[in-house]
Write a protein that holds these residues in place. Structure first.
Motif, PDB file in Angstrom:
ATOM      1  N   LEU A 123      88.939  89.798  10.708  1.00 30.93           N
ATOM      2  CA  LEU A 123      88.249  90.314  11.889  1.00 30.93           C
ATOM      3  C   LEU A 123      88.660  89.544  13.135  1.00 30.93           C
ATOM      4  O   LEU A 123      88.945  90.131  14.190  1.00 30.93           O
ATOM      5  CB  LEU A 123      86.733  90.233  11.674  1.00 30.93           C
ATOM      6  CG  LEU A 123      85.842  90.745  12.812  1.00 30.93           C
ATOM      7  CD1 LEU A 123      86.253  92.143  13.251  1.00 30.93           C
ATOM      8  CD2 LEU A 123      84.383  90.723  12.368  1.00 30.93           C
ATOM      9  N   PHE A 124      88.701  88.225  13.035  1.00 29.77           N
ATOM     10  CA  PHE A 124      89.168  87.418  14.172  1.00 29.77           C
ATOM     11  C   PHE A 124      90.588  87.815  14.561  1.00 29.77           C
ATOM     12  O   PHE A 124      90.925  87.935  15.741  1.00 29.77           O
ATOM     13  CB  PHE A 124      89.128  85.930  13.820  1.00 29.77           C
ATOM     14  CG  PHE A 124      87.838  85.260  14.177  1.00 29.77           C
ATOM     15  CD1 PHE A 124      87.403  85.234  15.485  1.00 29.77           C
ATOM     16  CD2 PHE A 124      87.060  84.648  13.204  1.00 29.77           C
ATOM     17  CE1 PHE A 124      86.210  84.601  15.825  1.00 29.77           C
ATOM     18  CE2 PHE A 124      85.868  84.020  13.531  1.00 29.77           C
ATOM     19  CZ  PHE A 124      85.449  83.996  14.852  1.00 29.77           C
ATOM     20  N   ALA A 125      91.444  87.997  13.550  1.00 35.77           N
ATOM     21  CA  ALA A 125      92.828  88.383  13.826  1.00 35.77           C
ATOM     22  C   ALA A 125      92.885  89.729  14.533  1.00 35.77           C
ATOM     23  O   ALA A 125      93.672  89.919  15.471  1.00 35.77           O
ATOM     24  CB  ALA A 125      93.622  88.425  12.524  1.00 35.77           C
ATOM     25  N   TYR A 155      92.077  82.751  19.009  1.00 31.45           N
ATOM     26  CA  TYR A 155      93.085  82.287  18.054  1.00 31.45           C
ATOM     27  C   TYR A 155      92.887  80.824  17.675  1.00 31.45           C
ATOM     28  O   TYR A 155      93.102  80.439  16.521  1.00 31.45           O
ATOM     29  CB  TYR A 155      94.488  82.506  18.624  1.00 31.45           C
ATOM     30  CG  TYR A 155      94.981  83.931  18.461  1.00 31.45           C
ATOM     31  CD1 TYR A 155      95.164  84.482  17.199  1.00 31.45           C
ATOM     32  CD2 TYR A 155      95.265  84.719  19.566  1.00 31.45           C
ATOM     33  CE1 TYR A 155      95.617  85.779  17.039  1.00 31.45           C
ATOM     34  CE2 TYR A 155      95.727  86.017  19.424  1.00 31.45           C
ATOM     35  CZ  TYR A 155      95.901  86.549  18.156  1.00 31.45           C
ATOM     36  OH  TYR A 155      96.344  87.833  18.005  1.00 31.45           O
ATOM     37  N   SER A 156      92.478  79.997  18.631  1.00 34.54           N
ATOM     38  CA  SER A 156      92.255  78.580  18.319  1.00 34.54           C
ATOM     39  C   SER A 156      91.147  78.423  17.281  1.00 34.54           C
ATOM     40  O   SER A 156      91.219  77.554  16.397  1.00 34.54           O
ATOM     41  CB  SER A 156      91.897  77.810  19.593  1.00 34.54           C
ATOM     42  OG  SER A 156      92.992  77.777  20.483  1.00 34.54           O
ATOM     43  N   ALA A 188     100.591  80.255   9.909  1.00 29.70           N
ATOM     44  CA  ALA A 188     101.809  80.423  10.714  1.00 29.70           C
ATOM     45  C   ALA A 188     101.814  81.765  11.431  1.00 29.70           C
ATOM     46  O   ALA A 188     102.189  81.858  12.605  1.00 29.70           O
ATOM     47  CB  ALA A 188     103.040  80.298   9.819  1.00 29.70           C
ATOM     48  N   ARG A 189     101.371  82.806  10.729  1.00 26.38           N
ATOM     49  CA  ARG A 189     101.329  84.134  11.356  1.00 26.38           C
ATOM     50  C   ARG A 189     100.325  84.147  12.508  1.00 26.38           C
ATOM     51  O   ARG A 189     100.585  84.736  13.563  1.00 26.38           O
ATOM     52  CB  ARG A 189     100.948  85.193  10.318  1.00 26.38           C
ATOM     53  CG  ARG A 189     100.899  86.619  10.871  1.00 26.38           C
ATOM     54  CD  ARG A 189     100.666  87.626   9.762  1.00 26.38           C
ATOM     55  NE  ARG A 189     100.607  88.977  10.289  1.00 26.38           N
ATOM     56  CZ  ARG A 189      99.518  89.565  10.730  1.00 26.38           C
ATOM     57  NH1 ARG A 189      98.355  88.906  10.704  1.00 26.38           N
ATOM     58  NH2 ARG A 189      99.531  90.797  11.195  1.00 26.38           N
ATOM     59  N   THR A 190      99.195  83.490  12.327  1.00 24.58           N
ATOM     60  CA  THR A 190      98.199  83.417  13.397  1.00 24.58           C
ATOM     61  C   THR A 190      98.772  82.693  14.611  1.00 24.58           C
ATOM     62  O   THR A 190      98.591  83.122  15.759  1.00 24.58           O
ATOM     63  CB  THR A 190      96.928  82.705  12.906  1.00 24.58           C
ATOM     64  OG1 THR A 190      96.378  83.424  11.801  1.00 24.58           O
ATOM     65  CG2 THR A 190      95.885  82.639  14.008  1.00 24.58           C
ATOM     66  N   LEU A 191      99.474  81.587  14.375  1.00 25.08           N
ATOM     67  CA  LEU A 191     100.087  80.847  15.481  1.00 25.08           C
ATOM     68  C   LEU A 191     101.122  81.698  16.204  1.00 25.08           C
ATOM     69  O   LEU A 191     101.225  81.670  17.435  1.00 25.08           O
ATOM     70  CB  LEU A 191     100.730  79.566  14.951  1.00 25.08           C
ATOM     71  CG  LEU A 191      99.764  78.449  14.551  1.00 25.08           C
ATOM     72  CD1 LEU A 191     100.454  77.422  13.657  1.00 25.08           C
ATOM     73  CD2 LEU A 191      99.171  77.776  15.793  1.00 25.08           C
ATOM     74  N   ALA A 212     104.030  76.662  14.497  1.00 25.97           N
ATOM     75  CA  ALA A 212     104.131  77.507  13.297  1.00 25.97           C
ATOM     76  C   ALA A 212     105.283  77.047  12.412  1.00 25.97           C
ATOM     77  O   ALA A 212     105.156  76.985  11.181  1.00 25.97           O
ATOM     78  CB  ALA A 212     104.315  78.963  13.697  1.00 25.97           C
ATOM     79  N   LEU A 213     106.409  76.720  13.021  1.00 21.49           N
ATOM     80  CA  LEU A 213     107.559  76.244  12.242  1.00 21.49           C
ATOM     81  C   LEU A 213     107.241  74.927  11.549  1.00 21.49           C
ATOM     82  O   LEU A 213     107.699  74.688  10.422  1.00 21.49           O
ATOM     83  CB  LEU A 213     108.777  76.092  13.156  1.00 21.49           C
ATOM     84  CG  LEU A 213     109.401  77.405  13.638  1.00 21.49           C
ATOM     85  CD1 LEU A 213     110.436  77.132  14.720  1.00 21.49           C
ATOM     86  CD2 LEU A 213     110.035  78.159  12.467  1.00 21.49           C
ATOM     87  N   ALA A 214     106.457  74.075  12.202  1.00 21.46           N
ATOM     88  CA  ALA A 214     106.055  72.814  11.571  1.00 21.46           C
ATOM     89  C   ALA A 214     105.195  73.082  10.340  1.00 21.46           C
ATOM     90  O   ALA A 214     105.330  72.408   9.314  1.00 21.46           O
ATOM     91  CB  ALA A 214     105.299  71.948  12.574  1.00 21.46           C
TER      92      ALA A 214
END
Length: 375
Positions: A123-125, A155-156, A188-191, A212-214
């Protein structure tokens, strides 16, 4: 056999009026699961009518009430997610979120409350994606700033919850690392989605993609091509492209595309991939590869990659990303002067997706070519 397993067979035989008015259809045992199955199979109106009957039943077990309320929330969320206008969709989804928070507080410690809390991630997404869609449409700088600030907060909050979940999983490791891989992919997808609400090449956007890469760093694609790792590799490629590393992004996408060879040699020019989810993932990787090639002005490579997809994969038009991939193919055909090919692709888009984006894009391409419009 429970009725929930028979929905596809019996739903066409169940009159709406009966579900709405006659308590004799109730079994007293699996009515709520049956209603949920109706929702899953695309009959939310019938499900709500059945729930009305369940709630009105004199002998209703109070233990059913949380499940009934939760199912109503699921239906409301699905309905809200279908609103086409981004800001109206965001407001409707935010309203559902408030109801979910209230539900969790009212039924603490229950399985239904836990299910409700898990659903809040998606839901947040969805709320964040609605804000991102509104940003793409907004032209006024002041309004854009407000939307981006709101998106940052949404998102945070999701990222905080997801990081906590990953930390808990790592603190209690399991022999099955699939849940951890899924959690890492989701973060990662969220970031990445968070990054997309900011202007291209902006410091904030690049910073979030590097974050996300990290997160993905320890799980780049190696060895067995599990679905979890394939999803991770597609997301890795997306973020590499965003931070200005196109060559690395292309290698990441190619590793996913090459998985189609795992089923053996081509049969009559088509890869014999039997698992639909792998087909869909290869399509997504192909589409993302084409976008990177397009940014590099490698138009002939775009043509080769896109044509290969439609010629060599089973059921190529059934993959979710195929419509967008065909649009890129048509644009490349126009750019190289293959107007007849572009028209064929445009007509196919209209035929395959007559009520959706495909038809709209197809008509735009026809107008671009200057040969009239389809009615």
């Amino acid at each position: 056999m429970k009725r929930s397993m028979l929905v596809a067979v019996v739903v066409g035989c169940v009159a709406s009026a009966t579900l709405a008015q006659d308590a004799s259809v109730l079994s007293g045992r699996d009515d709520v699961p049956f209603a949920r199955a109706l929702v899953v199979h695309g009959y939310p109106d019938l499900a709500l009518r059945l729930l009305d009957v369940v709630e009105a039943r004199a002998a209703t077990d109070s233990g059913e009430r949380p499940s009934i309320e939760l199912l109503r929330l699921d239906v409301a969320q699905d309905s809200a997610s279908r609103i086409p206008e981004p800001m109206r969709r965001k407001e409707a989804l935010t309203s559902v979120l408030a109801r979910r928070v209230e539900f969790i507080a009212r039924w603490p410690g229950t399985w239904d409350a836990e299910d409700c809390e898990r659903a809040c991630d998606d839901l947040f997404a969805s709320i964040g994606e609605s804000v991102a869609a509104a940003i793409r449409l907004e032209k006024v700088d002041a309004a854009l700033a407000v939307l981006r600030s709101e998106g940052d907060a949404i998102y945070s909050r999701i990222e905080s919850v997801q990081r906590k979940r990953i930390a808990e999983m790592r603190a209690s490791p399991s022999e099955d690392d699939s849940p951890l891989l899924v959690a890492i992919y989701n973060l990662a997808r969220t970031l990445h989605l968070h990054a997309l609400i900011h202007p291209p090449r902006s410091e904030r956007r690049i910073g979030l993609c590097n974050d996300a890469l990290a997160v993905l760093g320890d799980f780049s694609f190696e060895g067995e091509a599990t679905l979890a790792l394939l999803y991770i590799n597609v997301e890795t490629g997306n973020c590499l492209a965003e931070v200005g590393k196109p060559a690395e992004a292309l290698r990441s996408f190619d590793q996913v595309i090459q998985v189609r060879e795992s089923w053996g040699d081509k049969v009559k020019g088509v890869w014999p991939v039997t698992d639909r989810e792998y087909v869909d993932l290869v399509c997504e990787a192909t589409y993302r590869k084409v976008l990177v090639l397009g940014e590099q002005k490698r138009t002939s490579d775009v043509l080769d990659v896109a044509r290969d997809w439609f010629a060599s994969m089973p059921g190529p038009w059934n993959a979710p990303s195929s419509i967008a991939l065909a649009r890129e193919l048509a644009h490349a055909q126009v750019a190289t002067g293959d107007l007849d090919g572009a028209l064929r692709t445009a007509r196919k888009l209209i035929d395959i997706d007559p009520e959706g984006d495909g038809a709209a894009w197809g008509r735009e391409i026809v107008v671009e070519i200057g040969r009239g419009t389809f009615k």
